[in-house]
Design an enzyme around this catalytic site. Structure first.
Site, short mmCIF file in Angstrom:
data_model
loop_
_atom_site.label_atom_id
_atom_site.label_comp_id
_atom_site.label_asym_id
_atom_site.label_seq_id
_atom_site.Cartn_x
_atom_site.Cartn_y
_atom_site.Cartn_z
CG ASP A 153 -1.87 -1.16 1.22
OD1 ASP A 153 -2.34 -1.51 0.13
OD2 ASP A 153 -2.14 -1.73 2.30
N GLY B 294 -0.72 3.92 5.99
CA GLY B 294 0.56 3.33 6.39
C GLY B 294 1.67 4.35 6.57
CD GLU B 295 4.61 6.73 4.46
OE1 GLU B 295 5.31 7.57 5.07
OE2 GLU B 295 5.06 5.67 4.02
C1 LIG Z 1 -7.88 -10.44 17.89
C2 LIG Z 1 -7.60 -10.27 16.46
C3 LIG Z 1 -8.16 -9.02 15.94
C4 LIG Z 1 -7.71 -8.75 14.54
C5 LIG Z 1 -8.27 -7.47 14.04
C6 LIG Z 1 -7.70 -7.18 12.74
C7 LIG Z 1 -8.21 -5.89 12.18
C8 LIG Z 1 -7.35 -5.59 11.02
C9 LIG Z 1 -7.85 -4.45 10.24
C10 LIG Z 1 -6.82 -4.11 9.25
C11 LIG Z 1 -7.19 -2.92 8.50
C12 LIG Z 1 -6.10 -2.55 7.58
C13 LIG Z 1 -6.40 -1.27 6.93
C14 LIG Z 1 -5.30 -0.92 5.99
C15 LIG Z 1 -4.36 -0.08 6.27
C16 LIG Z 1 -3.27 0.22 5.31
O1 LIG Z 1 -3.50 1.45 4.73
C17 LIG Z 1 -1.94 0.31 6.05
C18 LIG Z 1 -0.81 0.31 5.02
O2 LIG Z 1 -0.69 -0.92 4.45
N1 LIG Z 1 -1.74 -0.84 6.89
C19 LIG Z 1 -1.70 -0.70 8.19
O3 LIG Z 1 -1.78 0.35 8.75
C20 LIG Z 1 -1.55 -1.98 8.97
C21 LIG Z 1 -2.57 -2.07 10.05
C22 LIG Z 1 -2.49 -3.43 10.68
C23 LIG Z 1 -3.31 -3.48 11.90
C24 LIG Z 1 -3.16 -4.82 12.55
C25 LIG Z 1 -3.90 -4.82 13.82
C26 LIG Z 1 -3.74 -6.12 14.51
C27 LIG Z 1 -4.50 -6.07 15.81
C28 LIG Z 1 -4.17 -7.22 16.66
C29 LIG Z 1 -4.83 -7.07 18.02
C30 LIG Z 1 -4.53 -8.23 18.83
C31 LIG Z 1 -5.26 -8.26 20.13
C32 LIG Z 1 -5.09 -9.61 20.75
C33 LIG Z 1 -5.53 -9.64 22.17
C34 LIG Z 1 -5.45 -10.98 22.76
N1 LIG Z 2 14.15 1.31 -2.57
C1 LIG Z 2 13.52 1.61 -1.44
N2 LIG Z 2 14.17 1.60 -0.26
C2 LIG Z 2 13.53 1.85 0.90
N3 LIG Z 2 12.22 2.15 0.99
C3 LIG Z 2 11.52 2.19 -0.17
C4 LIG Z 2 12.13 1.92 -1.42
N4 LIG Z 2 11.16 2.00 -2.39
C5 LIG Z 2 10.02 2.34 -1.75
N5 LIG Z 2 10.22 2.44 -0.44
C6 LIG Z 2 9.24 2.75 0.64
O1 LIG Z 2 8.92 1.53 1.31
C7 LIG Z 2 7.72 1.72 2.03
C8 LIG Z 2 6.97 0.42 2.21
O2 LIG Z 2 6.76 -0.17 1.01
P1 LIG Z 2 5.53 -1.08 0.63
O3 LIG Z 2 4.27 -0.39 0.78
O4 LIG Z 2 5.86 -1.58 -0.74
O5 LIG Z 2 5.61 -2.31 1.64
P2 LIG Z 2 4.99 -2.58 3.09
O6 LIG Z 2 5.00 -1.35 3.90
O7 LIG Z 2 5.71 -3.76 3.59
O8 LIG Z 2 3.52 -3.02 2.76
P3 LIG Z 2 2.08 -2.35 3.10
O9 LIG Z 2 2.19 -0.92 2.70
O10 LIG Z 2 1.14 -3.14 2.22
O11 LIG Z 2 1.82 -2.55 4.55
C9 LIG Z 2 6.92 2.71 1.21
O12 LIG Z 2 6.48 3.74 2.03
C10 LIG Z 2 7.91 3.23 0.16
O13 LIG Z 2 7.91 4.64 0.16
#
Ligand SMILES: CCCCCCCCCCCCC/C=C/[C@@H](O)[C@H](CO)NC(=O)CCCCCCCCCCCCCCC
Ligand SMILES: Nc1ncnc2c1ncn2[C@@H]1O[C@H](COP(=O)(O)OP(=O)(O)OP(=O)(O)O)[C@@H](O)[C@H]1O
Ligand SMILES: [Ca+2]
Length: 558
Positions: free
Chosen positions: A208, A518-519
């Site tokens: 992303d 993600g930023e």
């Molecule tokens: C108990 C399990 C619950 C699981 C709940 C999962 C909900 C997950 C919802 C994910 C939504 C992602 C939205 C996308 C965001 C992206 O623009 C961004 C860039 O890639 N990713 C993240 O910010 C990455 C965000 C990643 C977030 C992961 C959160 C994990 C939560 C875990 C909680 C554990 C509690 C356990 C207690 C026993």
């Molecule tokens: N050559 C590079 N070296 C270091 N960072 C880079 C390079 N090219 C891109 N990036 C940065 O790497 C960051 C993460 O990349 P990317 O989104 O592909 O993977 P991720 O963070 O693992 O996955 P997600 O965003 O799905 O959680 C981006 O914010 C991007 O700006």
């Protein structure tokens, strides 16, 4: 006068049987001819076998090529299992590569090879299929590809070389490939240097974050070329003309998952090749009339901001960093005080509590998209689209203590949460779903989080509210515009000192951070507006899947 597609019908050999093969400009169909009706000699009959029939839409044919039967191998070197008798009688063959659907929205490239006794007939078939493929003007011919070698499990280059490049070559797509050397390399190249006129689309290999770089590069370039000032929150932005393809190689891959239905590189490459197009909403984020960033998936303050801030320090863990930081943030259980004001979208179809989902050809996106992004010829610009009536209904305000404030412009479905943060959100309806999770017990918050992994309604809880909005603002408590950053820094130091001195206390810091796709954003006080259908992806939205696959995942509740 419109040129009529040529119709071709022949009896051709496929494996050991004779097939009636028909091409009518829309479909390629091959149907086994029952043994007693066969007119071609030399076949090995299976008189009791029921004839099979297959159809492929011409729009999902990837390529057609000659096959050298005499040599015994096809173009990619695979051995042809043809009985010698057949190769002698029908030495002219051609192979059609096409999209085949597999389970869970996966697409695969499949081949079918037809044989005939006449070289001229083979040429006629190859030429006619190629003509019909050339007539598909939405297909890209030349692409600009950016690969992030460090995204996800650091497999970007390998995924592209092994899985994607051969498919692009098979479909005669030429590419210019750039392996990025640092963060923002792709964004800055698109913004200033790239010769965009040469290309029919931009493809990113990564997650992303990498997609976000491409969006920032393309949107900024388009605004600059059209004299639009991104710093004004009220400004209508000009939509980007180039489509973006995502080959998933990241940690969350939520944009890919929510627009295709799976994070699978081959499936995504095939959507690029067939020239799919999916419009997408983009949120612009401003602070004090200064542009900060665009968001396409999640803008999250509190829980998701804290998860991200913690996980950035653990990039070495790969995708598992989110689970680790998620668990840690859950235990920390911080809440944040502030005011959220928002402009509800009232003139549209759909609500965040609908049972219907945004799917390929979504009627709600088409309907709501037409409301303001202007199908009329003089309205070429898209907007933070608000009708007069919506302005009259006016802004709502919610104040309080929140565990999380999330704005999901699309479902945010991803492998961690297959239905997403807002399962009924739409990819291209000009709105974002504002989800407010008020301070509650850890147990209740866990129940809420767990519902993201099942089909249960995560909004059906007293401490959660959700609004479909066109615009919103967040003002943290204690925020004084100019000195917000100083306050944040001082506040953090002050609170971390207090918490170090009193490890058992449950006080929360004054500020969290915004997770913008993600930023981390540098400000807590932000203003957000949705720009309907500002960009387009090489995707078509999630296709409905057969009922039996849906029943394979029964819901569970806590
Ligand atoms: C108990 C399990 C619950 C699981 C709940 C999962 C909900 C997950 C919802 C994910 C939504 C992602 C939205 C996308 C965001 C992206 O623009 C961004 C860039 O890639 N990713 C993240 O910010 C990455 C965000 C990643 C977030 C992961 C959160 C994990 C939560 C875990 C909680 C554990 C509690 C356990 C207690 C026993
Ligand atoms: N050559 C590079 N070296 C270091 N960072 C880079 C390079 N090219 C891109 N990036 C940065 O790497 C960051 C993460 O990349 P990317 O989104 O592909 O993977 P991720 O963070 O693992 O996955 P997600 O965003 O799905 O959680 C981006 O914010 C991007 O700006
Ligand atoms: Ca939307």
């Amino acid at each position: 006068m419109e040129k009529q597609p040529r119709l071709l019908a022949s009896q051709l050999f496929l494996k050991n049987s004779v097939f009636e093969v028909l091409l009518n400009g829309v479909l390629l169909t091959w149907k086994e001819i029952p043994a007693n009706k066969k007119v071609v000699s030399g076949s090995i009959h299976h008189p009791f076998k029921v004839g099979t029939s297959h159809s492929v839409s011409v729009s999902e044919i990837l390529a057609v090529r000659e096959l050298d039967v005499g040599g015994g191998t096809n173009d990619d070197g695979r051995w042809q299992k043809m009985p010698q008798k057949l190769t002698e009688a029908y030495p002219y063959a051609f192979t059609v590569s096409y999209v085949e659907r597999a389970r869970q929205h996966r697409w695969r490239c499949s081949d079918v090879t037809f044989h005939c006794s006449d070289g001229a007939l083979r040429q006629q078939w190859i030429q006619t299929i190629r003509e019909q493929l050339t007539a598909l003007t939405s297909r890209p011919k030349h692409l600009l590809v950016y690969i992030n070698p460090y995204g996800g499990k650091q497999q970007g280059e390998c995924i592209y070389e092994q899985k994607v490049a051969p498919l692009f070559a098979c479909a005669s797509i030429s590419t210019d490939v750039i392996v990025t050397e640092h963060a923002n390399h792709a964004r800055d190249h698109l913004k200033t240097e790239a010769e965009l006129k040469k290309y029919d689309g931009v493809v990113c290999v990564g997650g992303d974050g990498m997609f976000s770089e491409i969006v920032h590069g393309l949107v900024s370039r388009t605004q600059r070329d059209n004299g639009v000032d991104q710093n004004s929150p009220e400004e209508k932005l000009v939509p980007c003309s180039l489509r973006i393809g995502i080959i998933p190689a990241g940690s969350t891959d939520c944009i890919c998952y929510a627009t295709v239905g799976i994070n699978d590189p081959v499936t995504s490459a095939l959507h690029v090749i067939v020239g799919d197009s999916q419009p997408m909403d983009v949120c612009s984020v401003h602070h004090n009339n200064t542009f900060l960033r665009y968001s396409i998936s999640l803008l999250g303050y509190g829980f998701y901001g804290d998860v991200l801030a913690d996980s950035e320090r653990k990039r070495w863990m790969g995708p598992a960093r989110y689970d680790f930081s998620g668990f840690k943030t859950f235990l920390t259980h911080h809440h944040y005080e502030g005011a959220v004001s928002f402009l509800p979208a009232t003139d549209i179809l759909g609500t965040p509590r609908d049972k219907t989902r945004c799917r390929a050809g979504c009627f709600i996106c088409q309907h709501n998209g037409q409301l303001y992004s202007g199908d009329s010829p003089d309205e070429s610009k898209t907007a933070p689209d608000v009708s007069d009536r919506e302005y009259e209904v006016g802004w709502g305000v919610v104040r309080g203590k929140f565990l999380a404030i999330n704005a999901a412009s699309m479902s945010c479905a991803c492998p961690r949460s297959p239905m997403g943060l807002s399962p009924a959100a739409h990819l291209a309806d000009g709105t974002t779903d504002l989800i407010l999770v008020r301070k509650c017990s850890r147990f209740n918050f866990l129940r809420h989080l767990l519902r993201h992994t099942s089909k249960d309604d995560q909004f059906d809880m007293t401490f959660v509210e959700v609004h479909r909005v066109r615009r919103f603002r967040f003002t943290p408590r204690h925020c004084q515009n100019d000195s917000e950053l100083d306050l944040r820094e001082n506040g953090k130091q002050l609170f971390s000192q207090i918490c170090r001195d009193h490890p058992a206390c449950s006080c929360s810091p004054a500020y969290s951070s915004w997770n913008c796709d993600g930023e981390i954003l540098p400000h807590a006080a932000i203003e957000v507006g949705v720009h309907c259908q500002l960009i387009k992806l090489f995707a078509r939205g999630i296709e409905e899947q057969p009922l039996f696959e849906d029943l394979a995942n029964p819901p569970c509740a806590l």
